[in-house]
Design a protein around this motif. Structure first.
Motif, PDB file in Angstrom:
ATOM      1  N   HIS A 117       0.713  -1.003  -0.262  1.00 28.01           N
ATOM      2  CA  HIS A 117      -0.151  -0.087   0.080  1.00 28.01           C
ATOM      3  C   HIS A 117       1.023   1.128   0.172  1.00 28.01           C
ATOM      4  CE1 HIS A 117       0.677   0.197   4.492  1.00 28.01           C
ATOM      5  NE2 HIS A 117       0.470   1.454   4.807  1.00 28.01           N
ATOM      6  N   ALA A 118       0.418   2.816  -0.717  1.00 30.47           N
ATOM      7  CA  ALA A 118       0.921   3.581   0.015  1.00 30.47           C
ATOM      8  C   ALA A 118       0.493   4.495   1.148  1.00 30.47           C
ATOM      9  CB  ALA A 118       0.674   4.435  -1.194  1.00 30.47           C
ATOM     10  N   TYR A 119       0.866   5.188   2.085  1.00 31.26           N
ATOM     11  CA  TYR A 119       0.371   5.784   2.684  1.00 31.26           C
ATOM     12  C   TYR A 119       0.395   7.501   2.547  1.00 31.26           C
ATOM     13  CZ  TYR A 119      -0.014   8.765   7.113  1.00 31.26           C
ATOM     14  OH  TYR A 119      -0.407   9.564   7.810  1.00 31.26           O
ATOM     15  N   PHE A 120      -0.691   8.147   2.632  1.00 31.22           N
ATOM     16  CA  PHE A 120      -1.198   9.665   1.659  1.00 31.22           C
ATOM     17  C   PHE A 120      -1.142  10.607   2.464  1.00 31.22           C
ATOM     18  CE2 PHE A 120      -4.441  12.760   0.883  1.00 31.22           C
ATOM     19  CZ  PHE A 120      -4.074  13.341  -0.929  1.00 31.22           C
ATOM     20  N   GLY A 121      -0.465  11.770   2.984  1.00 39.49           N
ATOM     21  CA  GLY A 121      -0.204  12.404   3.946  1.00 39.49           C
ATOM     22  C   GLY A 121      -0.170  13.746   3.573  1.00 39.49           C
ATOM     23  N   MET A 122      -0.182  15.048   4.385  1.00 39.51           N
ATOM     24  CA  MET A 122       0.575  16.011   4.449  1.00 39.51           C
ATOM     25  C   MET A 122       0.338  16.952   3.226  1.00 39.51           C
ATOM     26  SD  MET A 122       4.750  17.510   4.074  1.00 39.51           S
ATOM     27  CE  MET A 122       5.134  16.233   5.646  1.00 39.51           C
ATOM     28  N   PHE A 123      -1.502  16.358   3.094  1.00 34.81           N
ATOM     29  CA  PHE A 123      -2.358  17.004   2.380  1.00 34.81           C
ATOM     30  C   PHE A 123      -2.923  18.547   2.460  1.00 34.81           C
ATOM     31  CE2 PHE A 123      -6.419  16.795  -0.227  1.00 34.81           C
ATOM     32  CZ  PHE A 123      -6.199  16.830  -1.143  1.00 34.81           C
ATOM     33  N   ALA A 124      -2.481  19.314   1.628  1.00 27.18           N
ATOM     34  CA  ALA A 124      -2.888  20.665   2.026  1.00 27.18           C
ATOM     35  C   ALA A 124      -3.148  21.647   0.808  1.00 27.18           C
ATOM     36  CB  ALA A 124      -1.846  21.490   2.834  1.00 27.18           C
ATOM     37  N   VAL A 125      -4.219  21.975   1.075  1.00 28.39           N
ATOM     38  CA  VAL A 125      -4.230  22.726  -0.311  1.00 28.39           C
ATOM     39  C   VAL A 125      -4.888  24.351   0.327  1.00 28.39           C
ATOM     40  CG1 VAL A 125      -6.367  23.834  -1.643  1.00 28.39           C
ATOM     41  CG2 VAL A 125      -5.782  21.243  -1.064  1.00 28.39           C
ATOM     42  N   SER A 126      -4.245  25.456  -0.743  1.00 33.48           N
ATOM     43  CA  SER A 126      -4.035  27.051  -0.250  1.00 33.48           C
ATOM     44  C   SER A 126      -5.993  26.781   0.788  1.00 33.48           C
ATOM     45  CB  SER A 126      -3.752  27.491  -1.398  1.00 33.48           C
ATOM     46  OG  SER A 126      -3.990  28.914  -0.693  1.00 33.48           O
ATOM     47  N   PRO A 127      -6.055  27.520   1.556  1.00 35.17           N
ATOM     48  CA  PRO A 127      -7.231  27.846   2.036  1.00 35.17           C
ATOM     49  C   PRO A 127      -8.371  28.777   0.965  1.00 35.17           C
ATOM     50  CG  PRO A 127      -5.897  28.048   4.139  1.00 35.17           C
ATOM     51  CD  PRO A 127      -4.824  27.792   2.694  1.00 35.17           C
ATOM     52  N   ALA A 128      -7.474  29.813   0.802  1.00 32.75           N
ATOM     53  CA  ALA A 128      -8.172  30.525  -0.642  1.00 32.75           C
ATOM     54  C   ALA A 128      -9.522  29.449  -1.549  1.00 32.75           C
ATOM     55  CB  ALA A 128      -7.373  32.029  -1.119  1.00 32.75           C
ATOM     56  N   LEU A 129      -8.904  29.139  -1.475  1.00 28.96           N
ATOM     57  CA  LEU A 129      -8.907  27.433  -2.931  1.00 28.96           C
ATOM     58  C   LEU A 129     -10.161  26.467  -2.397  1.00 28.96           C
ATOM     59  CD1 LEU A 129      -5.619  27.665  -5.432  1.00 28.96           C
ATOM     60  CD2 LEU A 129      -7.586  29.065  -5.654  1.00 28.96           C
ATOM     61  N   GLN A 130      -9.806  26.451  -1.185  1.00 28.00           N
ATOM     62  CA  GLN A 130     -10.644  25.233  -0.537  1.00 28.00           C
ATOM     63  C   GLN A 130     -11.983  25.293  -0.673  1.00 28.00           C
ATOM     64  OE1 GLN A 130      -9.283  24.462   3.465  1.00 28.00           O
ATOM     65  NE2 GLN A 130      -7.545  24.922   3.241  1.00 28.00           N
ATOM     66  N   GLY A 131     -12.826  24.304  -1.109  1.00 24.98           N
ATOM     67  CA  GLY A 131     -13.860  24.110  -1.524  1.00 24.98           C
ATOM     68  C   GLY A 131     -14.168  23.721  -2.532  1.00 24.98           C
ATOM     69  N   ALA A 132     -13.278  24.448  -3.513  1.00 39.29           N
ATOM     70  CA  ALA A 132     -13.901  24.730  -5.131  1.00 39.29           C
ATOM     71  C   ALA A 132     -13.894  23.080  -5.979  1.00 39.29           C
ATOM     72  CB  ALA A 132     -13.124  25.862  -5.481  1.00 39.29           C
ATOM     73  N   GLY A 133     -13.212  22.182  -5.415  1.00 42.24           N
ATOM     74  CA  GLY A 133     -12.919  21.024  -5.876  1.00 42.24           C
ATOM     75  C   GLY A 133     -12.176  20.811  -6.527  1.00 42.24           C
ATOM     76  N   LEU A 134     -11.117  21.669  -6.173  1.00 43.67           N
ATOM     77  CA  LEU A 134      -9.171  20.800  -6.327  1.00 43.67           C
ATOM     78  C   LEU A 134      -8.722  20.178  -4.905  1.00 43.67           C
ATOM     79  CD1 LEU A 134      -6.475  22.090  -7.753  1.00 43.67           C
ATOM     80  CD2 LEU A 134      -6.710  23.699  -5.782  1.00 43.67           C
ATOM     81  N   GLY A 135      -9.827  19.707  -4.301  1.00 44.85           N
ATOM     82  CA  GLY A 135      -8.745  18.551  -3.050  1.00 44.85           C
ATOM     83  C   GLY A 135      -9.026  17.420  -4.518  1.00 44.85           C
ATOM     84  N   LYS A 136      -9.836  17.217  -4.911  1.00 47.38           N
ATOM     85  CA  LYS A 136     -11.084  15.975  -5.612  1.00 47.38           C
ATOM     86  C   LYS A 136      -9.672  15.676  -6.851  1.00 47.38           C
ATOM     87  CE  LYS A 136     -15.312  17.094  -4.662  1.00 47.38           C
ATOM     88  NZ  LYS A 136     -16.300  17.357  -5.279  1.00 47.38           N
ATOM     89  N   VAL A 137      -9.037  16.476  -7.169  1.00 49.19           N
ATOM     90  CA  VAL A 137      -8.517  16.769  -8.613  1.00 49.19           C
ATOM     91  C   VAL A 137      -7.141  16.166  -7.457  1.00 49.19           C
ATOM     92  CG1 VAL A 137      -7.205  17.844 -10.265  1.00 49.19           C
ATOM     93  CG2 VAL A 137      -9.672  18.197  -9.826  1.00 49.19           C
ATOM     94  N   ILE A 138      -6.923  16.658  -6.736  1.00 51.33           N
ATOM     95  CA  ILE A 138      -5.041  16.174  -6.506  1.00 51.33           C
ATOM     96  C   ILE A 138      -5.531  14.798  -5.888  1.00 51.33           C
ATOM     97  CG2 ILE A 138      -4.374  16.953  -4.376  1.00 51.33           C
ATOM     98  CD1 ILE A 138      -4.835  19.522  -4.783  1.00 51.33           C
ATOM     99  N   ILE A 139      -6.276  14.503  -5.334  1.00 59.01           N
ATOM    100  CA  ILE A 139      -6.312  12.665  -4.519  1.00 59.01           C
ATOM    101  C   ILE A 139      -6.874  11.778  -5.728  1.00 59.01           C
ATOM    102  CG2 ILE A 139      -8.797  12.500  -3.505  1.00 59.01           C
ATOM    103  CD1 ILE A 139      -7.939  12.092  -1.095  1.00 59.01           C
ATOM    104  N   THR A 140      -6.814  12.176  -6.282  1.00 58.84           N
ATOM    105  CA  THR A 140      -7.438  11.808  -7.661  1.00 58.84           C
ATOM    106  C   THR A 140      -5.776  11.498  -8.204  1.00 58.84           C
ATOM    107  OG1 THR A 140      -9.561  11.909  -8.001  1.00 58.84           O
ATOM    108  CG2 THR A 140      -8.694  11.071 -10.083  1.00 58.84           C
ATOM    109  N   GLU A 141      -5.362  12.319  -8.542  1.00 55.15           N
ATOM    110  CA  GLU A 141      -3.879  12.276  -9.010  1.00 55.15           C
ATOM    111  C   GLU A 141      -3.008  12.019  -8.286  1.00 55.15           C
ATOM    112  OE1 GLU A 141      -1.313  12.373 -11.618  1.00 55.15           O
ATOM    113  OE2 GLU A 141      -2.994  12.597 -12.287  1.00 55.15           O
TER     114      GLU A 141
END
Length: 183
Positions: free
Chosen positions: A91-115
């Motif tokens: 398995h792989a471990y996913f951590g240290m995930f951070a998105v700039s607060p000004a950009l949160q809530g617009a779907g960016l996190g979904k794109v990043i975790i998928t990639e």
């Protein structure tokens, strides 16, 4: 490590972090989780933890580790997000995930975790992604569940007394393991 930039949706560029990124990455991670700046987004831990979330040594250790990648995400040449991927056998471990607060809530996190999941499968051939989340972060856990992660009920203690991980504001903090099968 593959440090080739990869273009992705929404004008994003994914690449492995370098030593030159450390200061910017620490600032990004801190802004997403701690202090008043983190309150601009929804991932803040400011009500449960004070102090630092990470430090330059911790970020550099992830960058330098042969089993780990610190994936950076840029938009228009600006670092806007990051996540750690660590190879741990099957398995792989996913951590240290951070998105700039000004950009949160617009779907960016979904794109990043998928990639990130795609890259972990492609790079290491893993069949699962693991992560740990502070168990009282119900909103964050629910977000990961909507991405296909499942709660395991397996808990590990929060490192109370180790200020490198922050200064707890409550006595009931622990980490829960979340797991996702990767297709």
């Amino acid at each position: 490590m593959d440090t080739t930039a990869t273009a992705a949706a929404d004008g994003l560029t994914f690449r492995d972090a370098t030593d030159a990124d450390v200061e910017t990455l620490v600032a990004l991670i801190e802004s997403a989780y701690r202090g008043d700046s983190s309150r601009a987004g929804w991932t803040t831990e400011a009500d449960i933890l004070e102090g630092q979330r990470t430090d330059p040594e911790g970020v550099l250790a992830v960058i330098k580790s042969s089993d780990s990648r610190l994936l950076t995400v840029e938009r228009d040449g600006q670092l806007v997000a990051c996540c750690q991927l660590e190879h741990r056998g099957v398995h792989a471990y996913f951590g240290m995930f951070a998105v700039s607060p000004a950009l949160q809530g617009a779907g960016l996190g979904k794109v990043i975790i998928t990639e990130a999941e795609r890259q972990a499968r492609a790079t290491w051939g893993v069949t699962e992604m693991h992560m740990t989340v502070i168990s009282v972060r119900n909103d964050l856990i629910a977000w990961y569940e909507r991405r296909g992660y499942r709660r395991t009920g397996r808990m590990t203690p929060f490192p109370y007394g180790d200020d490198r991980f922050g200064i707890p504001q409550r006595a009931d903090l622990q980490f829960e393991l979340l797991v996702k099968e990767l297709a």
